[in-house]
Write a protein that holds these residues in place. Structure first.
Motif, PDB file in Angstrom:
ATOM      1  N   SER A  52       0.857  -1.191   0.000  1.00  0.00           N
ATOM      2  CA  SER A  52       0.000   0.000   0.000  1.00  0.00           C
ATOM      3  C   SER A  52       0.892   1.239   0.000  1.00  0.00           C
ATOM      4  CB  SER A  52      -0.919  -0.008   1.216  1.00  0.00           C
ATOM      5  OG  SER A  52      -0.138  -0.151   2.372  1.00  0.00           O
ATOM      6  N   PRO A  53       0.515   2.233  -0.804  1.00  0.00           N
ATOM      7  CA  PRO A  53       1.382   3.393  -0.988  1.00  0.00           C
ATOM      8  C   PRO A  53       1.526   4.231   0.280  1.00  0.00           C
ATOM      9  CG  PRO A  53      -0.677   3.621  -2.260  1.00  0.00           C
ATOM     10  CD  PRO A  53      -0.710   2.277  -1.614  1.00  0.00           C
ATOM     11  N   ASN A  54       2.722   4.780   0.481  1.00  0.00           N
ATOM     12  CA  ASN A  54       2.924   5.641   1.663  1.00  0.00           C
ATOM     13  C   ASN A  54       2.876   7.116   1.287  1.00  0.00           C
ATOM     14  OD1 ASN A  54       5.363   6.234   0.462  1.00  0.00           O
ATOM     15  ND2 ASN A  54       6.651   5.344   2.062  1.00  0.00           N
ATOM     16  N   GLY A  55       2.575   7.397   0.011  1.00  0.00           N
ATOM     17  CA  GLY A  55       2.377   8.799  -0.382  1.00  0.00           C
ATOM     18  C   GLY A  55       3.643   9.581  -0.663  1.00  0.00           C
ATOM     19  N   LYS A  56       4.801   8.893  -0.686  1.00  0.00           N
ATOM     20  CA  LYS A  56       6.069   9.600  -0.929  1.00  0.00           C
ATOM     21  C   LYS A  56       6.650   9.189  -2.276  1.00  0.00           C
ATOM     22  CE  LYS A  56       6.248  11.668   2.986  1.00  0.00           C
ATOM     23  NZ  LYS A  56       6.263  13.129   3.067  1.00  0.00           N
ATOM     24  N   LYS A  57       7.321  10.142  -2.922  1.00  0.00           N
ATOM     25  CA  LYS A  57       7.912   9.869  -4.227  1.00  0.00           C
ATOM     26  C   LYS A  57       9.438   9.887  -4.174  1.00  0.00           C
ATOM     27  CE  LYS A  57       6.592  12.828  -7.282  1.00  0.00           C
ATOM     28  NZ  LYS A  57       6.052  13.656  -8.375  1.00  0.00           N
TER      29      LYS A  57
ATOM     30  N   GLY B 231       6.523   0.814  -0.248  1.00  0.00           N
ATOM     31  CA  GLY B 231       5.345   1.655  -0.460  1.00  0.00           C
ATOM     32  C   GLY B 231       5.618   2.993  -1.137  1.00  0.00           C
ATOM     33  N   TYR B 232       6.862   3.229  -1.535  1.00  0.00           N
ATOM     34  CA  TYR B 232       7.170   4.494  -2.220  1.00  0.00           C
ATOM     35  C   TYR B 232       6.701   4.449  -3.672  1.00  0.00           C
ATOM     36  CZ  TYR B 232      10.096   5.835   1.693  1.00  0.00           C
ATOM     37  OH  TYR B 232      10.531   6.181   2.937  1.00  0.00           O
ATOM     38  N   ALA B 233       6.316   5.604  -4.186  1.00  0.00           N
ATOM     39  CA  ALA B 233       6.060   5.734  -5.619  1.00  0.00           C
ATOM     40  C   ALA B 233       7.401   6.048  -6.260  1.00  0.00           C
ATOM     41  CB  ALA B 233       5.070   6.858  -5.878  1.00  0.00           C
ATOM     42  N   VAL B 234       7.949   5.085  -7.017  1.00  0.00           N
ATOM     43  CA  VAL B 234       9.298   5.249  -7.555  1.00  0.00           C
ATOM     44  C   VAL B 234       9.230   5.470  -9.062  1.00  0.00           C
ATOM     45  CG1 VAL B 234      11.594   4.224  -7.767  1.00  0.00           C
ATOM     46  CG2 VAL B 234      10.156   3.664  -5.783  1.00  0.00           C
ATOM     47  N   THR B 235       9.960   6.481  -9.533  1.00  0.00           N
ATOM     48  CA  THR B 235      10.074   6.728 -10.968  1.00  0.00           C
ATOM     49  C   THR B 235      11.532   6.603 -11.360  1.00  0.00           C
ATOM     50  OG1 THR B 235       8.242   8.267 -10.812  1.00  0.00           O
ATOM     51  CG2 THR B 235       9.546   8.337 -12.837  1.00  0.00           C
ATOM     52  N   VAL B 236      11.806   5.746 -12.352  1.00  0.00           N
ATOM     53  CA  VAL B 236      13.173   5.562 -12.834  1.00  0.00           C
ATOM     54  C   VAL B 236      13.330   6.344 -14.134  1.00  0.00           C
ATOM     55  CG1 VAL B 236      14.904   3.884 -13.592  1.00  0.00           C
ATOM     56  CG2 VAL B 236      13.247   3.251 -11.816  1.00  0.00           C
ATOM     57  N   TYR B 237      14.375   7.151 -14.224  1.00  0.00           N
ATOM     58  CA  TYR B 237      14.704   7.884 -15.448  1.00  0.00           C
ATOM     59  C   TYR B 237      15.863   7.189 -16.139  1.00  0.00           C
ATOM     60  CZ  TYR B 237      11.818  11.725 -13.743  1.00  0.00           C
ATOM     61  OH  TYR B 237      10.770  12.489 -13.311  1.00  0.00           O
TER      62      TYR B 237
END
Ligand SMILES: Cc1cc2nc3c(=O)[nH]c(=O)nc-3n(C[C@H](O)[C@H](O)[C@H](O)COP(=O)(O)OP(=O)(O)OC[C@H]3O[C@@H](n4cnc5c(N)ncnc54)[C@H](O)[C@@H]3O)c2cc1C
Ligand SMILES: Cc1cc2nc3c(=O)[nH]c(=O)nc-3n(C[C@H](O)[C@H](O)[C@H](O)COP(=O)(O)OP(=O)(O)OC[C@H]3O[C@@H](n4cnc5c(N)ncnc54)[C@H](O)[C@@H]3O)c2cc1C
Ligand code: SF4
Ligand code: SF4
Ligand code: FES
Lengths: 466, 281
Positions: free
Chosen positions: A137-142, A163-169
């Motif tokens: 479940s997401p913790n609301g942090k990016k 639970g982090y929202a992770v974006t890979v560049y």
């Protein structure tokens, strides 16, 4: 009762004279029966010396015991609890200087085939199990991760699991870093790497390809404008080194990076069905003695070169490549021209390579780093004939990130300076790991660094909330 | 995927496309380029950023259909998408302190030179532009060029449009008139850039050329784009593509640019014959 045979059960492999003409994987992997037999060679040592040799502390006797019991999925779970990419590590770790070097069975005879067993359990899981990993479940942090090599992927996976929202560049059009564009298909099938990446996506990790951080968004913008709590830099060591000898810019002189990228990523071995070509010639010289050199040489052979030579300034013993790769290369008909150093690349008069002038080398005293020094033998210069030269003498970190990130301290040679126990850089909220920090190293070390940074990032975010 | 929002045919072989790529449009500056890949088996090819619209989030490219990839690109229509589109790459052109410039475009180089001329013009510099083409059918961007320069000279090798002759002759004439340029910017075939540089060197006029060697990654990773400038090896994708024309080893660059000529020819022929087969069948 443990199986006391002195040797590892051999792993089935493609015949050397067959495989040096195709790009299919060399090693075919253990069957269930062979894996269970090999697992019986493990003594289940209480003090687990092997584990201390593994940079991510895989519970080696633990997973091997599960294989012995035929509970392969449980073996996989043990592996996965500390190692994000077991199918990759089982194939490419330099086991002989890590886990297997410490194995008590290696004192008399051969070590337990830890890498082979790891690979078996991981492959078996991939074949049989296809359920998607559970999304936490997401913790609301990016968090943003720059670079999708093993360091970046591991950091992203661990953070996503928390639970982090992770974006890979990722700068390239595919994710995976060196696993995709460097290490060839015959050693690490791309489908395996792709599967690991697909699993990360299922876990919720967003991967943006075609994004060169520093040129498009900068790290400061990711932190200040895009709202990421922290950034992990895992941009690898992609800048090729040159020998600085005359003739290096002749046509048909490649860096190993270019040569392998054309072949692996752009599929030049399928040219002209695929659009990217590569020039091979009859006689190919690969300069260097590491895994990269072995991969380039073995690829050249597979693309039809009649004679492939590895030109290395020290002796075979000093070669930094994995033992298995040197062994495989020799089996496939690659010549090792050791104690030899190029001093010039020769022009055929039309701008193409006709050979190299080389000088014989001798080994001297052991230096402070434990490596033997080398000296050229005066008057030993002679010419060797080649049509293609591939330079595989090392890489350093690409300067783009340090040039575009104020406040990020780096070594003189370009490596990002971090606190090793946390992965923290000199810049607040920016972490780094893998080849970008250490210079060209190994997959497992890059993963270890990604893990440490994920933990520190989590601690940072929690402490700033409190 | 990167959607094509506009497509224009400038001459039978040259097309202009405007492509949705907001992250690139946000940062693009004149002199930079993108790398694209049309389909999954495709090659990565570099194209100059001919224009950008930050608000609309679009990038404009102008390309000549010379081989397999550019021809495949030319077949895409408005509404279609390009698979990969990455940038902005390379170092932006330096515009500081330039009050008067002569910008020379050779053939398709005009498409690359035009945004540089426009940038200087927008900054208030006096811009003279010389654009050379083989014949009148190949002239591109004439209106755009005129709008971006205070003085425009079009030349064709055969005199079918504008003045007959080579761009170097026109540069010589402008200099003979007494024009004093802070910089000459030459973009086009390597031989043209070589001759312009040879001409300006004894006169001590700063000369910038834009090199376009074969590239793969465009980020400094492969070294395939290396060129010798001032006796040192540089990577055109990260150290350029603009360089001091007086320092560039043009002969080496010309030699390296022909490295894959046979493969390119073969690949293109095969592709065309495959497509021919398709349309006939
Ligand atoms: C041919 C070859 C063979 C090898 N063989 C072995 C082996 O057998 N065993 C072993 O353990 N190790 C081997 N290695 C070394 C190993 O692959 C590396 O140590 C490891 O991949 C490092 O991982 P990383 O995540 O730090 O970087 P990388 O794998 O290099 O990944 C970095 C990623 O970051 C991306 N990137 C870079 N700059 C930017 C930017 N500005 N913006 C966005 N993305 C960016 C790159 O495109 C790349 O995808 C080999 C290396 C090579 C080249
Ligand atoms: C930084 C940079 C910016 C560029 N900007 C533009 C642009 O704005 N518009 C444009 O039309 N082209 C531009 N080019 C050239 C463009 O990249 C090539 O035309 C393209 O790669 C050709 O691909 P192809 O598969 O269609 O042709 P290929 O089959 O690869 O080649 C066909 C023919 O084109 C020649 N060629 C191949 N690569 C190049 C190259 N890099 N430069 C010059 N000739 C080449 C070959 O020698 C051959 O004769 C640029 C190149 C660079 C490096
Ligand atoms: S991850 Fe590598 S070092 Fe660790 S146990 Fe597996 S093969 Fe050995
Ligand atoms: S040291 Fe060797 S025998 Fe002992 S537990 Fe580890 S793998 Fe098994
Ligand atoms: S294109 Fe690879 S280094 Fe420039």
């Amino acid at each position: 009762m443990a199986d006391m045979s002195l040797k590892k059960y051999p792993i089935p492999e493609q015949d050397p004279n067959q495989r040096n003409k195709n790009f299919a994987e060399v090693s075919l992997g253990y069957t269930e029966e062979l894996a269970r037999k090999e697992s019986a060679r493990c003594l289940q040592c209480k003090n687990k010396p092997c584990v201390a040799g593994c940079p991510v502390q895989v519970d080696i006797p633990g997973f091997i015991a599960k294989i012995g019991q035929g509970d392969f999925e449980a073996a996989y779970d043990v592996l996965k609890s500390t190692n994000t990419l077991p199918a990759v590590c089982g194939r490419v770790c330099p086991q002989e200087t890590q886990c297997e070097e410490r194995c008590v069975r290696a004192i008399k005879g051969q070590s337990v085939g830890i890498g082979r067993l790891e690979r078996f359990a991981a492959d078996r899981h991939m074949e049989k199990v296809c359920e998607a990993p559970l999304r936490p479940s997401p913790n609301g942090k990016k968090v943003a991760v720059v670079g999708s090599g093993p360091a970046g992927l591991t950091c992203a996976g661990d953070l996503a699991a928390m639970g982090y929202a992770v974006t890979v560049y990722e700068a390239f059009h595919v994710a995976g870093g060196v696993l995709m564009y460097g290490i060839p298909e015959f050693r690490l099938p791309k489908a395996i790497v792709q599967k690991e990446i697909d699993d990360l996506r299922k876990l919720g990790v967003e991967i943006l390809t075609n994004r060169v951080v520093g040129r498009a968004e900068t790290i400061d913008e990711l932190l200040d404008e895009e709202g990421y709590s922290a950034v992990f830099v895992g941009t690898g060591a992609g800048l090729p080194s040159f020998m600085n000898v005359p003739g290096e810019n002749l046509n048909s002189v490649y860096t190993a990076n270019e040569f392998l990228t054309r072949i692996n990523l752009m599929k030049a071995y399928k040219w002209p069905e695929c659009d990217t070509p590569v020039r091979i010639g009859k006689r190919v010289a690969v300069v260097g003695g590491g895994n990269v050199a072995m991969d380039a040489a073995r690829s050249a052979k597979r693309l039809g070169a009649e004679e492939v030579s590895i030109v290395y300034r020290r002796s075979e013993e000093e070669m930094p490549a994995r033992l298995e790769e040197v062994h495989h290369a020799k089996e496939e008909g690659i010549r090792l021209v050791t104690l030899t150093n190029p001093t010039a690349i020769l022009d055929d008069g039309k701008g193409w390579v006709r050979g190299m002038t080389v000088v014989d080398m001798e080994l001297g005293e052991v230096d402070a780093k434990g490596r033997r020094s080398t000296h050229a033998i005066p008057g030993s210069e002679h010419d060797l004939a080649f049509e293609t030269v591939v330079i595989a003498i090392g890489q350093s970190p690409n300067p783009l990130i340090r040039q575009t990130t104020p406040g990020l301290s780096t070594q003189r040679w370009g490596g990002i300076i971090v606190d090793e126990s946390t992965g923290a850089t000199s810049k607040p909220r920016v972490y780094a790991g893998g080849d970008a920090v250490t210079g060209a190293a190994t997959v497992i070390l890059a993963m270890g660094a990604g893990k440490i940074a994920a933990k520190s990032i989590d601690e940072l975010v929690r402490s700033s909330e409190a | 995927m990167y959607r094509i929002v506009q497509k224009k045919t400038l001459n039978p072989q040259v097309k202009l496309m405007t492509v949705e790529a907001p992250a690139i449009a946000k940062k693009a500056r004149p002199g930079q380029f993108i790398i694209l890949r049309v389909h999954d088996e495709g090659e990565r090819i570099p194209l100059t950023i001919a224009g950008f619209d930050r608000a609309a989030g679009t990038i404009t490219i102008v390309f000549q259909e010379v081989g397999r990839t550019t021809r495949a690109l030319g077949q895409l229509e408005e509404g279609d998408s390009i698979l990969d589109f990455v940038g902005p790459l390379g170092i932006p052109s330096h515009t500081e302190g330039i009050r008067k410039a002569c910008v020379i475009g050779g053939g398709l180089g005009t498409a690359i030179a035009w945004p540089q001329a426009k940038a200087l013009h927008d900054l208030g510099a006096e811009v003279h532009m010389i654009c050379g083409f083989r014949n009148k059918d190949l002239v591109i961007l004439e209106d755009e060029v005129r709008a971006a320069s205070d003085r425009t000279i079009i030349t064709t090798d055969d005199g079918s449009n504008g003045v007959k002759g080579f761009v170097t002759d026109q540069l010589k004439a402008l200099l003979a008139e007494g024009n004093e340029y802070d910089v000459v910017i030459a973009i086009g075939p390597l031989v043209m850039m070589k001759f312009v540089s040879q001409m300006t060197k004894p006169l001590g006029i700063r000369t910038i050329v834009s090199l376009n060697p074969v590239m793969i990654d465009g980020t400094g990773m492969c070294g395939g784009c290396r060129v010798t400038v001032g006796g040192k090896t540089k990577f055109a994708c990260v150290d350029g593509p603009d360089f001091d024309g007086h320092e560039v080893d043009f002969d080496e660059a010309i030699r390296r640019s022909s490295m894959y000529r046979d493969e390119e020819k073969q690949s293109d022929e095969m592709h065309q014959c495959r497509m021919g087969g398709l349309s006939n069948g």
